[in-house]
Design a protein around this motif. Structure first.
Motif, PDB file in Angstrom:
ATOM      1  N   LYS A  10      -1.085 -12.082  -4.117  1.00  0.00           N
ATOM      2  CA  LYS A  10      -1.149 -11.130  -2.842  1.00  0.00           C
ATOM      3  C   LYS A  10      -2.799 -10.496  -3.057  1.00  0.00           C
ATOM      4  N   LEU A  11      -2.706  -9.877  -4.392  1.00  0.00           N
ATOM      5  CA  LEU A  11      -3.782  -9.031  -4.942  1.00  0.00           C
ATOM      6  C   LEU A  11      -5.023  -9.684  -5.015  1.00  0.00           C
ATOM      7  N   ASN A  12      -5.220 -11.026  -5.455  1.00  0.00           N
ATOM      8  CA  ASN A  12      -6.113 -11.678  -5.416  1.00  0.00           C
ATOM      9  C   ASN A  12      -6.898 -12.215  -4.167  1.00  0.00           C
ATOM     10  N   THR A  13      -5.970 -12.388  -2.995  1.00  0.00           N
ATOM     11  CA  THR A  13      -6.369 -12.728  -1.717  1.00  0.00           C
ATOM     12  C   THR A  13      -6.990 -11.421  -0.955  1.00  0.00           C
ATOM     13  N   SER A  14      -6.622 -10.527  -1.256  1.00  0.00           N
ATOM     14  CA  SER A  14      -6.935  -9.000  -0.691  1.00  0.00           C
ATOM     15  C   SER A  14      -8.431  -8.787  -1.187  1.00  0.00           C
ATOM     16  N   ASN A  15      -9.044  -7.997  -0.463  1.00  0.00           N
ATOM     17  CA  ASN A  15     -10.509  -7.527  -0.767  1.00  0.00           C
ATOM     18  C   ASN A  15     -10.456  -6.264  -1.800  1.00  0.00           C
ATOM     19  N   ALA A  16      -9.161  -5.698  -1.822  1.00  0.00           N
ATOM     20  CA  ALA A  16      -8.959  -4.526  -2.544  1.00  0.00           C
ATOM     21  C   ALA A  16      -9.126  -4.922  -4.265  1.00  0.00           C
ATOM     22  N   ASN A  17      -9.864  -3.776  -5.025  1.00  0.00           N
ATOM     23  CA  ASN A  17     -10.230  -3.957  -6.354  1.00  0.00           C
ATOM     24  C   ASN A  17      -9.095  -2.917  -6.940  1.00  0.00           C
ATOM     25  N   ASN A  18      -7.989  -3.207  -7.052  1.00  0.00           N
ATOM     26  CA  ASN A  18      -7.019  -2.213  -7.468  1.00  0.00           C
ATOM     27  C   ASN A  18      -6.722  -2.621  -9.199  1.00  0.00           C
ATOM     28  N   SER A  19      -7.435  -1.756 -10.025  1.00  0.00           N
ATOM     29  CA  SER A  19      -7.303  -2.044 -11.585  1.00  0.00           C
ATOM     30  C   SER A  19      -6.109  -1.495 -11.926  1.00  0.00           C
ATOM     31  N   ALA A  20      -5.488  -0.667 -11.017  1.00  0.00           N
ATOM     32  CA  ALA A  20      -4.171   0.044 -11.671  1.00  0.00           C
ATOM     33  C   ALA A  20      -2.972  -1.081 -11.673  1.00  0.00           C
ATOM     34  N   LEU A  21      -2.970  -1.807 -10.274  1.00  0.00           N
ATOM     35  CA  LEU A  21      -2.047  -2.927  -9.962  1.00  0.00           C
ATOM     36  C   LEU A  21      -2.281  -3.908 -10.915  1.00  0.00           C
ATOM     37  N   ARG A  22      -3.716  -4.237 -11.401  1.00  0.00           N
ATOM     38  CA  ARG A  22      -3.765  -5.555 -12.298  1.00  0.00           C
ATOM     39  C   ARG A  22      -3.115  -5.176 -13.481  1.00  0.00           C
ATOM     40  N   LYS A  23      -3.533  -4.006 -14.124  1.00  0.00           N
ATOM     41  CA  LYS A  23      -2.714  -3.484 -15.112  1.00  0.00           C
ATOM     42  C   LYS A  23      -1.344  -3.499 -15.655  1.00  0.00           C
ATOM     43  N   THR A  24      -0.609  -3.143 -14.173  1.00  0.00           N
ATOM     44  CA  THR A  24       0.761  -3.239 -14.222  1.00  0.00           C
ATOM     45  C   THR A  24       1.148  -4.654 -14.273  1.00  0.00           C
ATOM     46  N   ILE A  25       0.464  -5.316 -13.485  1.00  0.00           N
ATOM     47  CA  ILE A  25       0.989  -6.723 -13.626  1.00  0.00           C
ATOM     48  C   ILE A  25       0.524  -7.352 -14.769  1.00  0.00           C
ATOM     49  N   LYS A  26      -0.415  -7.171 -15.634  1.00  0.00           N
ATOM     50  CA  LYS A  26      -0.446  -7.753 -16.844  1.00  0.00           C
ATOM     51  C   LYS A  26       0.542  -7.165 -17.950  1.00  0.00           C
ATOM     52  N   ALA A  74       5.354   6.107 -12.366  1.00  0.00           N
ATOM     53  CA  ALA A  74       4.289   7.010 -11.823  1.00  0.00           C
ATOM     54  C   ALA A  74       3.232   6.127 -11.793  1.00  0.00           C
ATOM     55  N   GLN A  75       2.877   5.064 -12.663  1.00  0.00           N
ATOM     56  CA  GLN A  75       1.687   4.275 -12.249  1.00  0.00           C
ATOM     57  C   GLN A  75       2.161   3.304 -11.059  1.00  0.00           C
ATOM     58  N   ARG A  76       3.269   2.766 -11.012  1.00  0.00           N
ATOM     59  CA  ARG A  76       3.591   1.727 -10.064  1.00  0.00           C
ATOM     60  C   ARG A  76       3.452   2.374  -8.767  1.00  0.00           C
ATOM     61  N   ASP A  77       4.097   3.744  -8.743  1.00  0.00           N
ATOM     62  CA  ASP A  77       4.216   4.367  -7.314  1.00  0.00           C
ATOM     63  C   ASP A  77       2.838   4.948  -6.752  1.00  0.00           C
ATOM     64  N   SER A  78       2.009   5.297  -7.659  1.00  0.00           N
ATOM     65  CA  SER A  78       0.812   5.760  -7.365  1.00  0.00           C
ATOM     66  C   SER A  78      -0.279   4.930  -6.814  1.00  0.00           C
ATOM     67  N   LEU A  79      -0.479   3.740  -7.670  1.00  0.00           N
ATOM     68  CA  LEU A  79      -1.507   2.806  -7.595  1.00  0.00           C
ATOM     69  C   LEU A  79      -1.614   2.098  -6.401  1.00  0.00           C
ATOM     70  N   LEU A  80      -0.242   1.984  -5.630  1.00  0.00           N
ATOM     71  CA  LEU A  80      -0.303   1.362  -4.306  1.00  0.00           C
ATOM     72  C   LEU A  80      -0.869   2.343  -3.276  1.00  0.00           C
ATOM     73  N   LEU A  81      -0.398   3.507  -3.184  1.00  0.00           N
ATOM     74  CA  LEU A  81      -0.986   4.758  -2.358  1.00  0.00           C
ATOM     75  C   LEU A  81      -2.548   4.608  -2.376  1.00  0.00           C
ATOM     76  N   HIS A  82      -3.167   4.508  -3.488  1.00  0.00           N
ATOM     77  CA  HIS A  82      -4.629   4.659  -3.596  1.00  0.00           C
ATOM     78  C   HIS A  82      -5.575   3.381  -3.329  1.00  0.00           C
ATOM     79  N   SER A  83      -4.922   2.424  -2.602  1.00  0.00           N
ATOM     80  CA  SER A  83      -5.552   1.091  -2.382  1.00  0.00           C
ATOM     81  C   SER A  83      -5.244   1.017  -0.610  1.00  0.00           C
ATOM     82  N   SER A  84      -6.366   1.311   0.024  1.00  0.00           N
ATOM     83  CA  SER A  84      -6.172   1.032   1.502  1.00  0.00           C
ATOM     84  C   SER A  84      -5.629  -0.109   1.864  1.00  0.00           C
ATOM     85  N   GLU A  85      -6.129  -1.355   1.284  1.00  0.00           N
ATOM     86  CA  GLU A  85      -6.017  -2.580   1.674  1.00  0.00           C
ATOM     87  C   GLU A  85      -4.413  -2.982   1.500  1.00  0.00           C
ATOM     88  N   LEU A  86      -3.827  -2.388   0.328  1.00  0.00           N
ATOM     89  CA  LEU A  86      -2.488  -2.971  -0.026  1.00  0.00           C
ATOM     90  C   LEU A  86      -1.681  -1.921   0.592  1.00  0.00           C
TER      91      LEU A  86
END
Length: 292
Positions: free
Chosen positions: A114-130, A32-44
């Protein structure tokens, strides 16, 4: 519409193909975290399919690694008694795990960039990557333990030690690179949101070079040329909601949208400048000059 149909197709596949592991609360939470975190980031969102594919590949590879680990733990218990062909099979499985770890490391590195070169501050995606990086480290530790166990049983895997050492170095370099990128992003974030304000009487503002006028009839100029920056208070626009000013009347010398703030006068000689829309308020100027 295409994205919605694609997501519905993915959901249908997941429902039809669930296993005991996939029905667990932890798996559902991660999915659920993986699928939802991307939908809530306009840039990603524009790269949703590509990013989701990378995450799916990493998750599937870790699942494959875990399955291999379970089999190896059993086989390692009596490897000394196994025929040479079986020993080679076990060694081949260890190499397979090493290759999968390398593959996941490369994919996570790609996702991090990809995340670091974007302007989006997607904390959920960072948490998943960590979380995935932590699992990568655990898999690497397990591989080192297997190699040590094989050494203790006098079963050699040519070149594996060197590959594991290289993997450890690469992981350390990735950690340093990620920390450096995060530090740079924090600096940029601070710079973008830093503002300055100054409150003073007309004479004091003139003395500091903040306001100037060539003659009585010429237009007043603000922050034109060199001025005393020490007269200003530096702050973060996200934290500055209001400013209490010890004066019954105030005048904003710098330009700020009128619908982004309110001036509230109290019973005493106190006036409060309330900033209702910080982003809009500071959009014209990062400097605020209040004349009392």
């Amino acid at each position: 519409m295409k994205t919605a149909n694609y997501l519905m197709a993915i959901a249908a596949c997941i429902i039809c193909g669930t296993s005991c592991v996939e029905n667990s609360a932890k798996y559902k939470e991660v999915t659920a975290q993986r699928d939802s975190l991307l939908l809530h980031s306009s840039e990603l969102e524009a790269n949703y399919n590509e990013t989701l594919d990378i995450l799916n590949q990493v998750e599937e590879t870790f699942k494959s690694i875990r399955e291999s680990e379970d089999g190896l733990i059993v086989e390692m218990n009596n490897i000394e008694k196994q025929p040479e062909s079986k020993k080679k099979e076990i060694i081949s499985e260890v190499r397979y795990i090493q290759e999968k770890i390398e593959s996941n490391k490369a994919r996570l590195n790609e996702l991090e960039k990809k995340l670091n070169t974007s302007n989006a501050n997607n904390s959920a995606l960072r948490k998943t990557i960590k979380r995935l990086e932590e699992e990568l480290q655990k898999s690497n530790d397990m591989l080192a333990s297997l190699e040590e166990d094989l050494k203790n049983k006098d079963i050699k895997i040519e070149g594996l030690s060197k590959e594991i050492d290289s993997l450890n170095v690469n992981l350390a370099e990735l950690d340093r690179e990620t920390a450096s990128q995060k530090e740079e992003m924090a600096k940029q974030d601070k710079l973008i949101n830093t503002v300055w304000y100054c409150i003073g009487k007309t004479a004091d503002l003139k003395k500091a070079g903040i306001i100037s006028r060539k003659s009585m009839f010429s237009a007043k100029k603000i922050l034109d040329g060199e001025f005393d920056k020490s007269s200003f208070t530096e702050t973060d626009l996200r934290d500055l909601k209001s400013i209490e000013i010890n004066a019954s009347k105030i005048k904003l010398v710098t330009q700020h949208p009128s619908d982004s703030y309110n001036i509230v006068t109290g019973d005493s000689k106190n006036t409060v400048l309330e900033i209702s829309d910080p982003v809009k308020f500071w959009s014209v100027s990062k400097y605020l000059v209040v004349e009392i």
